[in-house]
Write an enzyme that holds these catalytic residues in place. Sequence first.
Site, PDB file in Angstrom:
ATOM      1  N   TYR A 118     -15.393  -4.752  22.305  1.00  0.00           N
ATOM      2  CA  TYR A 118     -16.464  -4.407  23.240  1.00  0.00           C
ATOM      3  C   TYR A 118     -17.771  -5.097  22.892  1.00  0.00           C
ATOM      4  O   TYR A 118     -18.132  -5.247  21.727  1.00  0.00           O
ATOM      5  CB  TYR A 118     -16.690  -2.891  23.285  1.00  0.00           C
ATOM      6  N   ASP A 127     -19.041   3.542  15.977  1.00  0.00           N
ATOM      7  CA  ASP A 127     -19.374   2.151  15.670  1.00  0.00           C
ATOM      8  C   ASP A 127     -20.413   1.987  14.569  1.00  0.00           C
ATOM      9  O   ASP A 127     -20.446   0.942  13.908  1.00  0.00           O
ATOM     10  CB  ASP A 127     -19.841   1.446  16.941  1.00  0.00           C
TER      11      ASP A 127
END
EC number: 1.4.3.-
Length: 754
Positions: A459, A374
């Site tokens: 998420y 990420d």
Amino acid sequence: MNSLLKYLLILLGLISVIINIVLICLNSNRLPKCMSQQPQVSLQLTHSDKSLVFADLTAEEYKSVRDYMWAQKDLKISHSLTAKPSENFVFLIDLSLPRKADVLRYLDSSGQKPPREASVVVFYGERGYLKEYVVGPLSGPLQHRDVTQKKYNTPELPFTARTVTIGEYAQLFKLLYHVFQKLEKPLSESFGYIPRQRELLLFEGMPRGIKSGDRKTWISFFRDFSGMYIHPVGFEILVNHESSNTSNWTVDRLLYNGQYFDSIEEFMAIYKAGSLKKIVYKEIPNHASLKPRKKPSGLGPQQYYLQGKRYSVKNNQVIYLDWSFAFGLSSLTGMRVFDVRFKGERIVYELSVQEAMSVYGSVTPGMILTKFLDSSIGIGRFAHELVRGVDCPYAATYVDTYRYIDTNVTQRFRNSICVFEHDIGRPLRRHFSDFFHNGYGGMANSALVFRTITAIGNYDYIWDFIFYQSGSVEARVHATGYISSSFKDDGNLQYGHQVAENVLGNIHTHFINFKVDLDILGVKNIFQTKDMVYKEVPLPWMPSEKAKIPQLVEQQIKTEKEAAMLHGAKTPRYLHIASNQTNRWGHHRSYRLQVVSFAGDHLPESESTESSMSWARYKVAITKHKDEEQTSSSLYSQNYMWSPFVDFSKYIEDNEMIVNEDLVAWVTAGFLHIPHAEDIPNTVTVGNGGGVILRPHNYFNEDPSIHSPDGVYFGPGSESDCEYNKMACLDKDQCSSTLEPFTYHGFEGVMKFD
């Protein structure tokens, strides 16, 4: 007439008295309103502007750096938000952290303040490579220097290692529009696609290929619903977008209902011939909707500061009782704090999020190779406004942040950090003495929470740094949001559970890496481990009898390789960064690293992409501090996994001595997620998280919380005495809170592609 008037006045007077008595009675039990501006509790510490050495760039600093880079004619940088891949583009401007030794001289020895500088990443589409610069001093006049060679041991970075920008996405959407024009009939019949009315939404698989230099992305499509991540339709395409010239982009493969096709033409011919198993569109309710199934009623418990806040936030520094720290929010790595002190002594130089990684299992191409790193997208980049009363307590203190990443203008994200003191709801310590000296002593566990939440695609990660009155610090993350899913197909139940009609929730891991640069009474520290064994010993009073009893085992670790604790290997349960100084009882003053994790298995080292996430091999790794080893991952790891420019395992390979050195702990926590029906519509935070607790271990001579103003003590007969029991007088301090009005501006900072 006079008598009548007199009686009338008397009657009116009696009525007035009765009304006032009734009103007094009705309001006698109501709490007075707290002052709208609560009094600031007298702080034990004072703020210092020296914290600004760690501060994120201001809006003005971002603009000045951007304008400077734009003004460099030889760089030929585009000013457009949606710059094409063939153009030169400033992708990122962020704080360039100064060298630790320079900062410590400034903080501790009245040394010169380190120059304030910015890090700048430029994607050179015209030239086909990437470069990094340092621009400064920000006080002016500005200059720039190329640091690509120094940081990555190469004069330039490959162009395919870059993150996909908003400009590149805009070009991908144009390509998909033309593809959909050719496929309109099957898309309409199979998925209900209606151009500009009922679209198909996309989600990408990463990495984008199978070897260095690839930029071939499998794109999966989903129904046009909120929460689209759990509405897969069974259609995916492979787009080759390696070239900076978008006219050279191609669609190389298609997947429809489990069957692969080499071209759009092949798919259309077979579809028209009816030689495949067609998907037939049907309307379904949106099982991903987060709109409550029942209308909300009532309110849960709320938190108030009856006597004012016991913490203060000024600039980028927080003070709370005996704690103080500076903070920042990196666009790439997210939340971080610096110069963390307790009772005036530095415990931590840097505590920061480094990376969040997930590895997925699937049979479908959009997810079969998916490994998300990420920070390559930007963890802090997606820290939007926090919702008052849900994401953080209503009365928390909220802080705005500014960022410049994949944009052409500085972006303000209101209320994207929150700070609050919070009663954990479980005593920090307590004892009720039932034998001999009857009495009660205890303390509520009030702690300071420093929080941000990042919504990265499907998420949402809730990041907390928690500061306890016992001298402990906890770095913790909880995951929520939507699971990633794929279209249910033959054989894919071995990769997850079915969670909705034709929807498979795919098994995946979550690994989170934290950097913990502990400085225990200075920078000359050692690494110790402690554990237990059972040892058989004779009983002193009866030597002929033996018993197995626990025995303490202690060890000092001397090299980086010895201190690299692999996941899955037997690791000592107590891990300490220690000073050579001792406490009153002769023990090394230290802080313990206690990892809280339910991590799945790490990717085997034999996999070609593993070196890009080699930090996840280790539950804990201890290295000698180096300014060159600033992060465990990099912006380029996601799209250049096979030959990463930051391979954390290299930090350990030189196997340096770690005795009386400045030590850094790299801690990995996480959890294995096997999606299940209760992940619909959203994954809950309960049980889905991990982190590390930094706990004093012989650092003090006693528990420092015994000096807290929150302690409670009473014995028989003194239960109502307020001297050592504030709870006995709580009714005298009560008032009802006056809250600020609810506001929200979070949608101002969402990504736009037009």
